[in-house]
Design a protein around this motif. Structure first.
Motif, PDB file in Angstrom:
ATOM      1  N   ARG A  45     -40.145  18.648  -8.181  1.00 24.96           N
ATOM      2  CA  ARG A  45     -40.825  18.616  -6.882  1.00 24.96           C
ATOM      3  C   ARG A  45     -40.263  17.523  -5.993  1.00 24.96           C
ATOM      4  NH1 ARG A  45     -45.182  20.397  -9.897  1.00 24.96           N
ATOM      5  NH2 ARG A  45     -46.316  22.091  -8.883  1.00 24.96           N
TER       6      ARG A  45
ATOM      7  N   LYS B 112     -50.657  17.539  -9.536  1.00 21.19           N
ATOM      8  CA  LYS B 112     -49.354  17.987  -9.047  1.00 21.19           C
ATOM      9  C   LYS B 112     -49.211  17.490  -7.625  1.00 21.19           C
ATOM     10  CE  LYS B 112     -49.764  22.261 -11.620  1.00 21.19           C
ATOM     11  NZ  LYS B 112     -49.687  23.722 -11.650  1.00 21.19           N
ATOM     12  N   THR B 113     -48.021  17.047  -7.264  1.00 26.21           N
ATOM     13  CA  THR B 113     -47.829  16.606  -5.882  1.00 26.21           C
ATOM     14  C   THR B 113     -47.441  17.827  -5.049  1.00 26.21           C
ATOM     15  OG1 THR B 113     -45.638  15.965  -6.595  1.00 26.21           O
ATOM     16  CG2 THR B 113     -47.237  14.204  -6.291  1.00 26.21           C
ATOM     17  N   HIS B 114     -48.459  18.544  -4.596  1.00 27.74           N
ATOM     18  CA  HIS B 114     -48.230  19.842  -3.974  1.00 27.74           C
ATOM     19  C   HIS B 114     -47.497  19.821  -2.648  1.00 27.74           C
ATOM     20  CE1 HIS B 114     -51.520  22.266  -6.202  1.00 27.74           C
ATOM     21  NE2 HIS B 114     -50.609  21.753  -6.972  1.00 27.74           N
TER      22      HIS B 114
ATOM     23  N   ASN C  30     -45.152  18.457  -1.050  1.00 32.09           N
ATOM     24  CA  ASN C  30     -43.906  17.746  -0.836  1.00 32.09           C
ATOM     25  C   ASN C  30     -42.899  18.521  -0.001  1.00 32.09           C
ATOM     26  OD1 ASN C  30     -43.624  19.642  -2.746  1.00 32.09           O
ATOM     27  ND2 ASN C  30     -42.594  18.370  -4.266  1.00 32.09           N
TER      28      ASN C  30
ATOM     29  N   PRO D 164     -49.768  33.139  -1.292  1.00 35.90           N
ATOM     30  CA  PRO D 164     -49.185  31.799  -1.201  1.00 35.90           C
ATOM     31  C   PRO D 164     -47.996  31.663  -2.146  1.00 35.90           C
ATOM     32  CG  PRO D 164     -51.560  31.688  -1.583  1.00 35.90           C
ATOM     33  CD  PRO D 164     -51.173  33.123  -1.713  1.00 35.90           C
TER      34      PRO D 164
ATOM     35  N   GLY E 177     -44.019  25.480  -2.242  1.00 40.19           N
ATOM     36  CA  GLY E 177     -42.832  24.918  -1.585  1.00 40.19           C
ATOM     37  C   GLY E 177     -41.633  24.816  -2.519  1.00 40.19           C
ATOM     38  N   PRO E 178     -41.806  24.287  -3.741  1.00 40.57           N
ATOM     39  CA  PRO E 178     -40.641  24.168  -4.630  1.00 40.57           C
ATOM     40  C   PRO E 178     -40.194  25.516  -5.203  1.00 40.57           C
ATOM     41  CG  PRO E 178     -42.437  22.700  -5.307  1.00 40.57           C
ATOM     42  CD  PRO E 178     -43.003  23.646  -4.312  1.00 40.57           C
TER      43      PRO E 178
ATOM     44  N   ILE F 135     -40.372  25.870  -9.986  1.00 43.45           N
ATOM     45  CA  ILE F 135     -41.498  25.527 -10.862  1.00 43.45           C
ATOM     46  C   ILE F 135     -42.037  26.765 -11.601  1.00 43.45           C
ATOM     47  CG2 ILE F 135     -42.167  23.383  -9.700  1.00 43.45           C
ATOM     48  CD1 ILE F 135     -44.460  25.072  -8.373  1.00 43.45           C
ATOM     49  N   ARG F 136     -41.272  27.862 -11.465  1.00 45.50           N
ATOM     50  CA  ARG F 136     -41.610  29.051 -12.273  1.00 45.50           C
ATOM     51  C   ARG F 136     -40.520  29.292 -13.310  1.00 45.50           C
ATOM     52  NH1 ARG F 136     -44.297  32.743  -7.487  1.00 45.50           N
ATOM     53  NH2 ARG F 136     -46.112  31.394  -7.221  1.00 45.50           N
TER      54      ARG F 136
ATOM     55  N   TRP G 152     -54.977  36.586  -5.545  1.00 44.79           N
ATOM     56  CA  TRP G 152     -54.572  35.369  -4.842  1.00 44.79           C
ATOM     57  C   TRP G 152     -53.063  35.193  -4.991  1.00 44.79           C
ATOM     58  CZ3 TRP G 152     -56.424  31.778  -1.574  1.00 44.79           C
ATOM     59  CH2 TRP G 152     -55.730  30.559  -1.494  1.00 44.79           C
ATOM     60  N   GLN G 153     -52.604  35.317  -6.227  1.00 38.70           N
ATOM     61  CA  GLN G 153     -51.177  35.250  -6.504  1.00 38.70           C
ATOM     62  C   GLN G 153     -50.845  36.129  -7.705  1.00 38.70           C
ATOM     63  OE1 GLN G 153     -51.246  30.889  -6.423  1.00 38.70           O
ATOM     64  NE2 GLN G 153     -49.203  30.942  -5.514  1.00 38.70           N
TER      65      GLN G 153
ATOM     66  N   ALA H 104     -57.786  28.439  -4.430  1.00 33.23           N
ATOM     67  CA  ALA H 104     -56.841  27.839  -5.393  1.00 33.23           C
ATOM     68  C   ALA H 104     -57.416  26.634  -6.135  1.00 33.23           C
ATOM     69  CB  ALA H 104     -55.518  27.462  -4.748  1.00 33.23           C
TER      70      ALA H 104
ATOM     71  N   LYS I 293     -58.259  28.767 -14.267  1.00 30.64           N
ATOM     72  CA  LYS I 293     -58.173  27.386 -13.769  1.00 30.64           C
ATOM     73  C   LYS I 293     -59.564  26.901 -13.392  1.00 30.64           C
ATOM     74  CE  LYS I 293     -56.418  24.540 -10.018  1.00 30.64           C
ATOM     75  NZ  LYS I 293     -55.562  24.437  -8.847  1.00 30.64           N
TER      76      LYS I 293
ATOM     77  N   ILE J 137     -52.724  27.255 -11.798  1.00 30.47           N
ATOM     78  CA  ILE J 137     -52.185  28.581 -11.452  1.00 30.47           C
ATOM     79  C   ILE J 137     -50.708  28.640 -11.838  1.00 30.47           C
ATOM     80  CG2 ILE J 137     -51.696  30.176  -9.572  1.00 30.47           C
ATOM     81  CD1 ILE J 137     -54.265  29.184  -8.197  1.00 30.47           C
TER      82      ILE J 137
HETATM   83  P1  XMP Z   1     -52.001  24.931  -9.191  1.00 29.27           P
HETATM   84  O1  XMP Z   1     -50.797  25.255  -9.985  1.00 29.27           O
HETATM   85  O2  XMP Z   1     -52.198  23.462  -8.983  1.00 29.27           O
HETATM   86  O3  XMP Z   1     -51.725  25.546  -7.758  1.00 29.27           O
HETATM   87  O4  XMP Z   1     -53.244  25.570  -9.708  1.00 29.27           O
HETATM   88  C1  XMP Z   1     -52.678  25.681  -6.730  1.00 29.27           C
HETATM   89  C2  XMP Z   1     -51.974  26.332  -5.552  1.00 29.27           C
HETATM   90  O5  XMP Z   1     -50.961  25.470  -5.045  1.00 29.27           O
HETATM   91  C3  XMP Z   1     -49.687  26.074  -5.123  1.00 29.27           C
HETATM   92  N1  XMP Z   1     -48.743  25.041  -5.536  1.00 29.27           N
HETATM   93  C4  XMP Z   1     -47.904  24.417  -4.704  1.00 29.27           C
HETATM   94  N2  XMP Z   1     -47.703  24.558  -3.385  1.00 29.27           N
HETATM   95  N3  XMP Z   1     -46.036  22.866  -3.460  1.00 29.27           N
HETATM   96  C5  XMP Z   1     -46.731  23.792  -2.778  1.00 29.27           C
HETATM   97  O6  XMP Z   1     -46.488  23.934  -1.569  1.00 29.27           O
HETATM   98  C6  XMP Z   1     -46.200  22.659  -4.782  1.00 29.27           C
HETATM   99  O7  XMP Z   1     -45.548  21.813  -5.371  1.00 29.27           O
HETATM  100  C7  XMP Z   1     -47.195  23.471  -5.438  1.00 29.27           C
HETATM  101  N4  XMP Z   1     -47.629  23.544  -6.727  1.00 29.27           N
HETATM  102  C8  XMP Z   1     -48.591  24.515  -6.758  1.00 29.27           C
HETATM  103  C9  XMP Z   1     -49.826  27.184  -6.137  1.00 29.27           C
HETATM  104  O8  XMP Z   1     -48.875  28.217  -5.916  1.00 29.27           O
HETATM  105  C10 XMP Z   1     -51.258  27.617  -5.920  1.00 29.27           C
HETATM  106  O9  XMP Z   1     -51.379  28.480  -4.815  1.00 29.27           O
END
Ligand code: XMP
Length: 558
Positions: free
Chosen positions: A341, A389-391, A393, A435, A438-439, A443-444, A478-479, A513, A550, A555
């Motif tokens: 990230r 998680k640093t979402h 970024n 959704p 960003g990374p 991250i998959r 959602w995803q 989420a 979750k 997710i």
């Molecule tokens: P998690 O994995 O924390 O994800 O349950 C919650 C929502 O956030 C999205 N996600 C991200 N979005 N940068 C983003 O812009 C990130 O680093 C990131 N990590 C998780 C994830 O897809 C879900 O919708």
């Protein structure tokens, strides 16, 4: 400004000291009909109707705001200590006082600001808000004999209460309170009762109303009608706030803010940046330049789709940068999710800055900030939370660029952004896109990101998406996506042994989420997805379905 500050302040003291309330009401009476004379900060259309939700820290304040907007009345949530100046600029047609975890009986409990009553505008107090009205205007609130949580039956006291117009004389409502009204303030009458609350709703002839129950929650089935009655019949609103009116207002506002300046905007392919770019482009045309960075971590056909929509169809000034190799090089050997990230975020900013520098003079940076982000930063201040998680970024753009911000969506909820996107004529596919982090695919892919692994996960992901769409489930989820694990297992294809990758399919339902449930996809659909993946992606010989919710899982897998 209409409110005399010195008198306002002295009355604040009187109110919080809980004395001289009648004097307070006289002043409010004198002021009836007075309108704030200050020019609002922003001029909106003549039809603009705004209601201010005064927040006392309730978990439901945002829900109140959403319900009001669903009634097509624009509203903003303001903190209970917001100064009159900032509220006056909204030109509200009424106030809604939220609930609170506090009790008006406690010393130091937050009080409604004096202007709420002095403005002579209608007021709807919900739960704590109702108790505040009673407490501040001369009634009596006391701890209830027993706490009332859950469903109760509301009985109206009269057949012609405007707040309950068109609604049954008895209806289920959701209660969640400890204190109750022992004595109403002078001039108030009881409008309804429940078994445990003799005064479950009260009002006076000035349009000050209190509800002991929560009309904003889904458990109060007629709650939205009650709110709509308050907005339309008592505040005099008519429901003029629509996605179309928002577009017209926003275009005007953007023109005023930007003038002849130049704006840059990072396009990500997500609905927020798409709507921001389209709105700004409508307002200022070629003064806007969009930058789209292809990180090489996108889903199949995503980059082409963005190019087609914005460059070909809308003819926007768009810079397309293929930075895939740069990102891959920087990610080489990196396995830690947070490192991924961090690197992707950093590289994104570098590429963006380089491209922006080539454009020449730029004055503004457009951002897709939404209302929940604004609320989060305005109201939670220095709240300490553990970083899972640093979402944010990627797309979080460099403050060092020192550009003024254009944030046309800063007062919208996500579903409203979608409605605005449709009103702007964006394709449904883009407006309802699930959704995407960003990374991206980095991250998959559990473990190192390589070109080969990207191709594998992209191919599997494409099949998942394709089958989910064919089954008409895309918008209900959602995803939904594929995760490439580093695990390899033995399989058999034809007469040969295989040793291939294992892919996980993830599909979740969620509201926001924060929590998510694994989707109960039909077995036949899972079978089709699995069979297509192992047949069409030679490196994969095993498909598993993730059945964790979750919390405790998240997710994404990384
Ligand atoms: P998690 O994995 O924390 O994800 O349950 C919650 C929502 O956030 C999205 N996600 C991200 N979005 N940068 C983003 O812009 C990130 O680093 C990131 N990590 C998780 C994830 O897809 C879900 O919708």
């Amino acid at each position: 400004m209409a409110v005399d500050k010195s008198r306002q302040d002295s009355h604040r003291v009187a109110i919080s000291g809980d004395v001289e309330v009648s004097a307070y009401l006289e002043i409010a009476e004198e002021r009836r009909g007075e309108q704030p004379q200050e020019e609002p900060e922003e001029q909106f259309g003549a039809e603009r109707e705004v209601v201010a939700v005064v927040d006392f820290g309730s978990q439901y304040s945002w829900l109140i705001a959403r319900r009001v907007r669903e009634c097509r009345v624009y509203c903003e949530v303001v903190p209970h200590d917001a100064p009159w100046e900032s509220v006056a600029s909204l030109q509200p047609k009424g106030f809604i006082l939220s609930g609170s975890p506090a009790s008006v009986c406690d010393a130091g409990a937050p009080m409604a600001p004096a202007y709420v009553y002095e403005s002579s505008l209608p007021v709807l107090g919900i739960c704590y808000g109702m108790q505040l009205i009673a407490h501040q205007l001369g009634g009596k609130v006391a701890p209830g004999v027993k706490h009332e949580y859950g469903l109760a039956i509301l009985h109206q006291n009269s057949v012609d209460t405007p707040l309950f117009a068109g609604l049954p004389l008895e209806m289920p409502v959701w209660m969640s309170h400890g204190d109750w009204i022992e004595e109403m303030p002078p001039g108030f009458t009881s409008l309804a009762y429940t078994d445990n609350s003799p005064i479950a709703a009260m009002g006076n002839d000035r349009g000050i109303i209190g509800l002991q129950f929560h009309p904003e929650v889904a458990h109060t089935p007629q709650g939205k009608d009650i709110l709509q009655n308050f907005l339309y019949r008592i505040c005099g609103c008519s429901g003029t706030w629509t996605p179309g009116s928002f577009v017209v207002e926003s275009i005007e506002r953007i023109k005023n803010q930007v003038g002849t300046g130049k704006v840059i905007c990072a396009l990500s392919g997500g609905v927020d940046s798409a709507v921001v770019a389209t709105l700004i482009h409508r307002a200022i045309g070629n003064q806007l330049t969009c930058i789209f960075v292809n990180t090489g971590l996108l889903r199949r056909e995503e980059a082409e789709r963005i190019n087609n929509t914005f460059q070909k169809n809308m003819r926007m000034n768009m810079v397309y940068v293929d930075a895939s190799e740069r990102f891959l090089t920087r990610l080489s050997g990196v396995v830690d999710p947070e490192d991924k990230r961090h690197i992707i975020g950093e590289e994104f900013v570098k590429v963006f800055e380089e491209e922006a520098a080539k454009i020449g003079r730029v004055d503004f940076l457009a951002q897709g900030t939404l209302y929940p982000d604004v609320i989060e930063s305005a109201f939670t201040g220095s709240r300490v939370v553990a970083t899972i998680k640093t979402h944010h970024n990627v797309g979080g753009l460099p403050s060092v660029m020192n550009l003024a911000l254009v944030e046309p969506l800063r007062y919208l909820f996500k579903d409203e952004v979608r409605e605005v996107g449709l009103a702007l004529g964006l394709p449904e596919e883009m407006v309802y896109r699930q959704p995407f982090p960003g990374p991206g695919l980095a991250i998959r892919i559990i473990g190192e990101v390589t070109k080969e692994r990207l191709e594998i996960v992209r191919a599997a992901d494409w099949i998942v998406m394709n089958e989910i769409k064919k089954a008409n489930l895309y918008r209900q989820l959602w995803q939904s996506f594929a995760v490439l694990t580093p695990l390899r297992s033995v399989g058999v294809m034809g007469d040969s042994r295989t040793y291939g990758y294992m892919v996980a399919v993830r599909a979740v339902t969620s509201e926001d989420a924060m929590t998510a449930d694994w989707a109960r996809l039909p077995y036949d659909l899972l079978a089709r997805i699995s069979s297509r993946i192992v047949n069409e992606v030679p490196e994969i010989n095993r498909v598993v379905y993730d059945i964790s919710s979750k919390p405790p899982s998240t997710i994404e897998w990384e």
